[in-house]
Scaffold this motif. Structure first.
Motif, mmCIF file in Angstrom:
data_model
loop_
_atom_site.group_PDB
_atom_site.id
_atom_site.type_symbol
_atom_site.label_atom_id
_atom_site.label_comp_id
_atom_site.label_asym_id
_atom_site.label_seq_id
_atom_site.Cartn_x
_atom_site.Cartn_y
_atom_site.Cartn_z
ATOM 1 N N ARG A 1 -4.515 6.683 -0.010
ATOM 2 C CA ARG A 1 -5.391 5.261 0.406
ATOM 3 C C ARG A 1 -7.025 5.052 -0.005
ATOM 4 N N GLU A 2 -7.544 5.975 0.017
ATOM 5 C CA GLU A 2 -9.013 6.321 -0.877
ATOM 6 C C GLU A 2 -8.898 6.376 -1.641
ATOM 7 N N CYS B 1 0.697 4.174 -2.854
ATOM 8 C CA CYS B 1 0.182 5.777 -2.678
ATOM 9 C C CYS B 1 1.943 6.325 -2.598
ATOM 10 N N GLU C 1 0.394 -1.221 -0.119
ATOM 11 C CA GLU C 1 -0.387 -0.307 0.031
ATOM 12 C C GLU C 1 0.717 1.701 -0.354
ATOM 13 N N ASP C 2 2.135 1.068 1.022
ATOM 14 C CA ASP C 2 2.895 2.276 0.930
ATOM 15 C C ASP C 2 3.564 2.318 -0.589
ATOM 16 N N ARG D 1 -0.948 11.107 1.357
ATOM 17 C CA ARG D 1 -1.243 9.789 2.117
ATOM 18 C C ARG D 1 -2.869 8.771 1.450
ATOM 19 N N ASP D 2 -3.255 10.312 2.895
ATOM 20 C CA ASP D 2 -4.764 8.889 2.905
ATOM 21 C C ASP D 2 -5.562 9.149 1.518
ATOM 22 N N THR E 1 -8.833 2.209 -2.846
ATOM 23 C CA THR E 1 -9.630 1.631 -2.320
ATOM 24 C C THR E 1 -10.753 1.792 -3.114
#
Length: 157
Positions: free
Chosen positions: A49-50, A33, A29-30, A45-46, A53
């Motif tokens: 991440r959205e 991102c 994931e890192d 990063r938030d 998803t």
């Protein structure tokens, strides 16, 4: 499986760009991102991440063992995936489709609020504000995917 995350709406071309940015081989994931932040205008990063998803919900990205990768054959009709796989989309769209007049986002929220599960209401004190924003984003994505239309009077079928 239904996905709850709905990022701020963007043009469909951004979905293609973001999908192509992600690796073909599963990556953390890192790393994913970081790729989204480096190759698009996503700046946190938030938000990245959205988007990961949301791309999963649209069938463009797969996950295995906590790692993500773009599908070699992505879903052709992201509008169908959006309607079927993003939580509350069907309810919001049915509300608009069943109305005889255009509805503002606030009106749609008021009509679907009884459908919001109690656990969502109990989860946070500002649940109404969160769900107002969620409904607005769902409506705007539905416009982007040509599932509904938006005029000065509101959203309509």
């Amino acid at each position: 499986m239904r996905f709850k995350v709905v990022p701020e709406p963007r043009p469909q071309s951004f979905i293609e760009t973001a999908t192509r940015t992600l690796p073909l081989v599963p990556s953390s994931e890192d790393d994913c991102c970081g790729l989204l932040m480096a190759d698009t205008d996503i700046d946190s990063r938030d938000v990245a991440r959205e988007w990961i998803t949301f791309l999963r919900a649209l069938g463009q990205v797969k996950e295995t063992d906590g790692k993500y990768y773009q599908r070699r054959t992505p879903v052709d009709d992201v509008a169908v995936a959006f309607r079927e796989r993003v939580y509350a989309t069907e309810t919001v769209l049915q509300t608009v489709e069943e109305s005889e007049e255009p509805l503002a986002a606030t009106d749609v929220f008021e009509r679907v609020r009884t459908e919001i599960p109690q656990w969502e209401r109990n989860r946070r004190q500002d649940w109404e504000e969160v769900w107002h924003e969620r409904v607005r984003r769902l409506l705007e994505w539905a416009v982007e995917f040509d599932l509904i239309a938006r005029t000065a009077d509101g959203y309509h079928n």
